[in-house]
Motif scaffolding. Sequence first.
Motif, mmCIF file in Angstrom:
data_model
loop_
_atom_site.group_PDB
_atom_site.id
_atom_site.type_symbol
_atom_site.label_atom_id
_atom_site.label_comp_id
_atom_site.label_asym_id
_atom_site.label_seq_id
_atom_site.Cartn_x
_atom_site.Cartn_y
_atom_site.Cartn_z
ATOM 1 N N ASP A 125 15.542 4.394 0.632
ATOM 2 C CA ASP A 125 15.440 5.052 1.941
ATOM 3 C C ASP A 125 13.978 5.228 2.320
ATOM 4 O OD1 ASP A 125 18.123 5.253 2.107
ATOM 5 O OD2 ASP A 125 18.236 7.325 1.372
ATOM 6 N N LEU A 126 13.195 5.601 1.323
ATOM 7 C CA LEU A 126 11.770 5.834 1.557
ATOM 8 C C LEU A 126 11.100 4.560 2.079
ATOM 9 C CD1 LEU A 126 9.466 7.586 -1.062
ATOM 10 C CD2 LEU A 126 8.724 5.538 0.127
ATOM 11 N N ILE A 127 11.354 3.448 1.407
ATOM 12 C CA ILE A 127 10.744 2.176 1.826
ATOM 13 C C ILE A 127 11.205 1.812 3.230
ATOM 14 C CG2 ILE A 127 10.649 -0.309 1.326
ATOM 15 C CD1 ILE A 127 11.098 0.537 -1.677
ATOM 16 N N LYS A 128 12.535 1.930 3.453
ATOM 17 C CA LYS A 128 13.101 1.544 4.743
ATOM 18 C C LYS A 128 12.546 2.426 5.859
ATOM 19 C CE LYS A 128 17.633 0.980 6.624
ATOM 20 N NZ LYS A 128 18.973 1.484 6.432
ATOM 21 N N HIS A 129 12.487 3.718 5.583
ATOM 22 C CA HIS A 129 12.096 4.655 6.634
ATOM 23 C C HIS A 129 10.612 4.575 6.966
ATOM 24 C CE1 HIS A 129 12.954 8.077 9.187
ATOM 25 N NE2 HIS A 129 11.767 8.559 8.839
ATOM 26 N N TYR A 130 9.772 4.460 5.951
ATOM 27 C CA TYR A 130 8.332 4.567 6.207
ATOM 28 C C TYR A 130 7.590 3.237 6.234
ATOM 29 C CZ TYR A 130 9.129 9.513 5.725
ATOM 30 O OH TYR A 130 9.594 10.781 5.915
ATOM 31 N N ASP A 166 7.354 13.198 -0.424
ATOM 32 C CA ASP A 166 6.948 14.237 0.530
ATOM 33 C C ASP A 166 6.906 13.604 1.924
ATOM 34 O OD1 ASP A 166 5.392 15.830 2.226
ATOM 35 O OD2 ASP A 166 4.152 16.593 0.584
ATOM 36 N N ARG A 167 7.863 14.019 2.769
ATOM 37 C CA ARG A 167 7.997 13.362 4.082
ATOM 38 C C ARG A 167 6.738 13.482 4.941
ATOM 39 N NH1 ARG A 167 13.355 12.024 5.598
ATOM 40 N NH2 ARG A 167 14.871 12.751 4.074
ATOM 41 N N ALA A 168 6.145 14.677 4.965
ATOM 42 C CA ALA A 168 4.949 14.863 5.806
ATOM 43 C C ALA A 168 3.819 13.955 5.297
ATOM 44 C CB ALA A 168 4.508 16.318 5.783
ATOM 45 N N TRP A 169 3.685 13.864 3.982
ATOM 46 C CA TRP A 169 2.637 13.011 3.407
ATOM 47 C C TRP A 169 2.900 11.554 3.769
ATOM 48 C CZ3 TRP A 169 1.620 8.831 0.486
ATOM 49 C CH2 TRP A 169 0.308 8.699 -0.006
ATOM 50 N N LEU A 170 4.153 11.111 3.590
ATOM 51 C CA LEU A 170 4.493 9.708 3.864
ATOM 52 C C LEU A 170 4.287 9.359 5.335
ATOM 53 C CD1 LEU A 170 7.573 9.488 1.537
ATOM 54 C CD2 LEU A 170 5.671 7.844 1.523
ATOM 55 N N GLU A 171 4.659 10.278 6.222
ATOM 56 C CA GLU A 171 4.464 10.043 7.654
ATOM 57 C C GLU A 171 2.985 9.865 7.984
ATOM 58 O OE1 GLU A 171 6.539 13.131 10.001
ATOM 59 O OE2 GLU A 171 8.291 12.032 9.223
ATOM 60 N N GLY A 172 2.162 10.769 7.470
ATOM 61 C CA GLY A 172 0.722 10.691 7.723
ATOM 62 C C GLY A 172 0.129 9.430 7.135
ATOM 63 N N PHE A 173 0.504 9.127 5.908
ATOM 64 C CA PHE A 173 -0.022 7.928 5.238
ATOM 65 C C PHE A 173 0.331 6.672 6.034
ATOM 66 C CE2 PHE A 173 0.364 4.402 2.252
ATOM 67 C CZ PHE A 173 -0.872 4.441 1.632
ATOM 68 N N ALA A 174 1.612 6.570 6.428
ATOM 69 C CA ALA A 174 2.061 5.383 7.170
ATOM 70 C C ALA A 174 1.338 5.290 8.513
ATOM 71 C CB ALA A 174 3.571 5.426 7.369
ATOM 72 N N ARG A 175 1.101 6.438 9.161
ATOM 73 C CA ARG A 175 0.410 6.433 10.455
ATOM 74 C C ARG A 175 -1.000 5.845 10.312
ATOM 75 N NH1 ARG A 175 -0.323 11.790 11.762
ATOM 76 N NH2 ARG A 175 1.882 12.081 11.304
ATOM 77 N N GLY A 176 -1.744 6.347 9.319
ATOM 78 C CA GLY A 176 -3.112 5.851 9.113
ATOM 79 C C GLY A 176 -3.126 4.386 8.709
ATOM 80 N N LEU A 177 -2.201 4.024 7.844
ATOM 81 C CA LEU A 177 -2.120 2.651 7.345
ATOM 82 C C LEU A 177 -1.804 1.662 8.461
ATOM 83 C CD1 LEU A 177 -1.796 1.066 4.472
ATOM 84 C CD2 LEU A 177 0.635 1.171 5.029
ATOM 85 N N PHE A 178 -0.757 1.957 9.244
ATOM 86 C CA PHE A 178 -0.304 0.988 10.244
ATOM 87 C C PHE A 178 -1.209 0.948 11.472
ATOM 88 C CE2 PHE A 178 3.925 1.362 8.031
ATOM 89 C CZ PHE A 178 3.901 0.061 7.528
ATOM 90 N N ALA A 179 -1.901 2.049 11.771
ATOM 91 C CA ALA A 179 -2.840 2.000 12.898
ATOM 92 C C ALA A 179 -3.903 0.938 12.615
ATOM 93 C CB ALA A 179 -3.487 3.360 13.118
ATOM 94 N N LEU A 180 -4.419 0.938 11.382
ATOM 95 C CA LEU A 180 -5.451 -0.043 11.038
ATOM 96 C C LEU A 180 -4.841 -1.437 10.875
ATOM 97 C CD1 LEU A 180 -8.467 -0.362 10.422
ATOM 98 C CD2 LEU A 180 -7.915 -0.062 7.999
ATOM 99 N N ALA A 181 -3.662 -1.503 10.257
ATOM 100 C CA ALA A 181 -2.997 -2.805 10.066
ATOM 101 C C ALA A 181 -2.748 -3.467 11.421
ATOM 102 C CB ALA A 181 -1.678 -2.622 9.315
#
Length: 321
Positions: A6-11, A93-108
Amino acid sequence: MLSEFDLIKHYFVRPVPGRATLGIGDDCALLAPAPGMQTAISSDMLVEGRHFFAGEDAQRLGHKSLAVNLSDLAAMGARPVAFTLALALPGADRAWLEGFARGLFALADAHGCELIGGDTTKGPLNICITVLGEVAPGRALRRDAAQAGDEVWVSGTLGDARLALAGYRGEVALAPDAQAAAGTRMHTPTPRVALGLLLAERGLARAAIDVSDGLVGDLGHILERSGVGATLDADALPAGPVLAGQPRALRRAFTAAGGDDYELCFTAPAAARAAILEAAAACGTPVTRIGRIDAAPGLRWTDAHGAPLALELSSFDHFTQ
Ligand code: ADP
Ligand code: MG
């Protein structure tokens, strides 16, 4: 409770597929290489407590873990294509994963670089990214290609990330706004992808490296691999805006042997000077000429007037103030 899948799929699975023939979800991703191009591959790992402080902001970490990898592609003159992400997490940690994915994908997304796979496991926080890029055969900017007579250049500015670290450690006293500005350089470095691409595609630079461990050490890799030496002007090294307001000894130390700069250091024949400035202007990345490559091995320093300077490099490494 979030399961691994779920984690991989969601984030990490994106709704819109990218260039990969087959992305996340199978045993391997499938990627069709662009005809006639070489694949550039590099990995960089970020370990909590070693590369970043415990409790570091997740969004900044997402940015930085991809940025340091893109910086390696930039230093090779390769165009980013795709990356994989191996992640050890202490918990989901959902909040951590959301933030991490946001920073990662903005640059990607800014670089058209697609996440095509990875691995996720429980463990102490550890982020390992492998990037794939493409470069035309013979165009890659290698470390072993500098020649005596080349000029040495560096992009952007140096030292503010190291200054931020000194501030966090209490080695220097910085006003809160200065600490924040220098900290931005440390936490959200800008990979110089567009400059690296132009230098390679236009055949302007001979050798290049990205400055991750400090200019002296990283240029040292070029010198060693190319079998040459260099003379640098200590006062020509472009200091970051915060470091520029610091005393000269600190400026010299942190520009020459800071770290975490992620600028490009490259060598080029003097005849390429005007074309390099044009390429730098075209991609909005300032560049500064800081010295020249010599046939004699070793690194020598001068001041702005060309007078020799006896700078102790070891004192840069262990600099404390
Ligand atoms: P395997 O068991 O074959 O190693 P996994 O179950 O670990 O596969 O992963 C399932 C799919 O999810 C694979 O396509 C893998 O590449 C992808 N994947 C796993 N973790 C990540 C991640 N952190 N980011 C992106 N893709 C991931
Ligand atoms: Mg796996």
